[in-house]
Design an enzyme around this catalytic site. Sequence first.
Site, PDB file in Angstrom:
ATOM      1  N   LYS A 115       2.748  -7.990  -7.772  1.00 41.82           N
ATOM      2  CA  LYS A 115       2.399  -9.410  -7.908  1.00 41.82           C
ATOM      3  C   LYS A 115       3.612 -10.297  -7.639  1.00 41.82           C
ATOM      4  CE  LYS A 115      -1.899  -8.887  -9.093  1.00 41.82           C
ATOM      5  NZ  LYS A 115      -3.000  -9.178  -8.193  1.00 41.82           N
ATOM      6  N   LYS A 199      -5.871   0.387  -0.577  1.00 41.06           N
ATOM      7  CA  LYS A 199      -7.218   0.502  -1.132  1.00 41.06           C
ATOM      8  C   LYS A 199      -8.086  -0.666  -0.671  1.00 41.06           C
ATOM      9  CE  LYS A 199      -7.039  -2.271  -5.303  1.00 41.06           C
ATOM     10  NZ  LYS A 199      -7.829  -2.556  -6.465  1.00 41.06           N
ATOM     11  N   LYS A 202     -10.570  -6.733  -3.626  1.00 42.55           N
ATOM     12  CA  LYS A 202     -10.991  -8.117  -3.456  1.00 42.55           C
ATOM     13  C   LYS A 202      -9.837  -8.932  -2.896  1.00 42.55           C
ATOM     14  CE  LYS A 202     -13.527  -7.709  -7.652  1.00 42.55           C
ATOM     15  NZ  LYS A 202     -13.023  -7.929  -8.997  1.00 42.55           N
TER      16      LYS A 202
HETATM   17  P1  ADP Z   1     -10.131  -5.451  -7.276  1.00 45.30           P
HETATM   18  O1  ADP Z   1      -9.060  -4.426  -7.383  1.00 45.30           O
HETATM   19  O2  ADP Z   1     -11.011  -5.262  -6.121  1.00 45.30           O
HETATM   20  O3  ADP Z   1      -9.626  -6.854  -7.426  1.00 45.30           O
HETATM   21  P2  ADP Z   1     -10.773  -5.101 -10.058  1.00 45.30           P
HETATM   22  O4  ADP Z   1      -9.307  -5.181 -10.216  1.00 45.30           O
HETATM   23  O5  ADP Z   1     -11.544  -6.043 -10.886  1.00 45.30           O
HETATM   24  O6  ADP Z   1     -11.106  -5.245  -8.533  1.00 45.30           O
HETATM   25  O7  ADP Z   1     -11.248  -3.603 -10.307  1.00 45.30           O
HETATM   26  C1  ADP Z   1     -12.368  -3.244 -11.059  1.00 45.30           C
HETATM   27  C2  ADP Z   1     -12.508  -1.741 -11.078  1.00 45.30           C
HETATM   28  O8  ADP Z   1     -12.714  -1.246  -9.748  1.00 45.30           O
HETATM   29  C3  ADP Z   1     -11.284  -0.986 -11.606  1.00 45.30           C
HETATM   30  O9  ADP Z   1     -11.718   0.124 -12.365  1.00 45.30           O
HETATM   31  C4  ADP Z   1     -10.582  -0.514 -10.368  1.00 45.30           C
HETATM   32  O10 ADP Z   1      -9.828   0.651 -10.580  1.00 45.30           O
HETATM   33  C5  ADP Z   1     -11.769  -0.230  -9.467  1.00 45.30           C
HETATM   34  N1  ADP Z   1     -11.386  -0.334  -8.051  1.00 45.30           N
HETATM   35  C6  ADP Z   1     -11.010  -1.455  -7.377  1.00 45.30           C
HETATM   36  N2  ADP Z   1     -10.757  -1.170  -6.082  1.00 45.30           N
HETATM   37  C7  ADP Z   1     -10.968   0.167  -5.924  1.00 45.30           C
HETATM   38  C8  ADP Z   1     -10.898   1.067  -4.810  1.00 45.30           C
HETATM   39  N3  ADP Z   1     -10.588   0.642  -3.591  1.00 45.30           N
HETATM   40  N4  ADP Z   1     -11.182   2.384  -5.028  1.00 45.30           N
HETATM   41  C9  ADP Z   1     -11.539   2.822  -6.267  1.00 45.30           C
HETATM   42  N5  ADP Z   1     -11.637   2.031  -7.347  1.00 45.30           N
HETATM   43  C10 ADP Z   1     -11.362   0.706  -7.197  1.00 45.30           C
END
Ligand code: ADP
Length: 333
Positions: A115, A199, A202
């Site tokens: 971050k 990965k 969002k």
């Molecule tokens: P993002 O990372 O997309 O902003 P969040 O941080 O709110 O979303 O993540 C919510 C859940 O989704 C968490 O348990 C996170 O580990 C899982 N997650 C997010 N992106 C991935 C990914 N590419 N592969 C597997 N799990 C993911």
Amino acid sequence: MSKQQEIVLSGIRPTGDLHLGNYFGALRNFVQLQDAHTCYFFIADYHSLTTHPTPEDLYKNVRRIMALYLAAGIDPEKSTLYIQSDVPEVCELYLLLGMIAYIGELERTATFKDKIRLQPGNVNAGLLTYPVLMASDILIHRSHKVPVGKDQEQHLELARVYARRFNSVYRCEVFPEPEAFAFGDHLVKVPGLNGTGGKMGKSEGNGIYLTDTAEDIRKKVMKAVTDAGPVEPGQTPSEPIQNLFTIMELVSPPDTLSFFRKQYAECTIRYGDLKKQLAEDINLYIAPIRERFGEIIRDSALLSKVAATGREKARASASATLKEVRKVIGFEN
Ligand code: ADP
Ligand code: TRP
């Protein structure tokens, strides 16, 4: 301990619609766990404030995530489904855990370092203490299992450290040590389609969303990065191609995957065909969720009712934990 006694908890930030990574890393497991365990699933709206959403966006996104939880199959009769900011007990525990969380260990967290790099103009204290708030979410219900994707592993490790440290400082056994959980033997990481090792996320802007139309999905998949094609029989796929296979393994029948893997190994693969099939299979997977979402998001009364019921159940469990915490600290006798 029986499965029903085991507490499962997880949360997702309302920072945009959910994508395939959220689904396979988190949501799909939530749905499977809710039959046999005591489950708490929530919308981590406090956590989303680190990037200062507008009030309109925050309100809209919380409701959309609530609708997506329901559309994906979370049953509010089986699981406690709530909004983090509806449970103020979490904030009190956050303050208390802050006293046993060391700045050094927070500064060393990989997500914090990321971050700093990504938003150097907004390195707020909430970002530094993000893992403390997450540990409070987990420990407030004395959770045992936390279904999350691979990227959350380090945060979970800190939650374990704080559970242990709290128990040791106050000579008690209030908190179990929570474990990151996935079905199978490893935490999932769904890759993006841009051909890198990153990965799908969002904030990464490379997501295929559970609300995408068949056409959106097709466009995104057809644009996925590939390579110039295999040159030698039996060669190991390059990263962009392996990423497509990884997603295919999640959404397609096993024989579809082996069909394309074989073509790759024999150097006869046409990436256009692979992508077309992948887009179709992703759409088949997503379509029922997208359709249910379309109905639920219009049902304001349902969304409010689910949130109100969840709030009550979550607060009952949270205040019971806090009562014990306050006692062992010495606020109460
Ligand atoms: P993002 O990372 O997309 O902003 P969040 O941080 O709110 O979303 O993540 C919510 C859940 O989704 C968490 O348990 C996170 O580990 C899982 N997650 C997010 N992106 C991935 C990914 N590419 N592969 C597997 N799990 C993911
Ligand atoms: N930090 C998680 C993420 O970015 C979201 C989250 C907040 C969470 N509190 C949690 C996940 C508690 C599991 C348990 O994805």
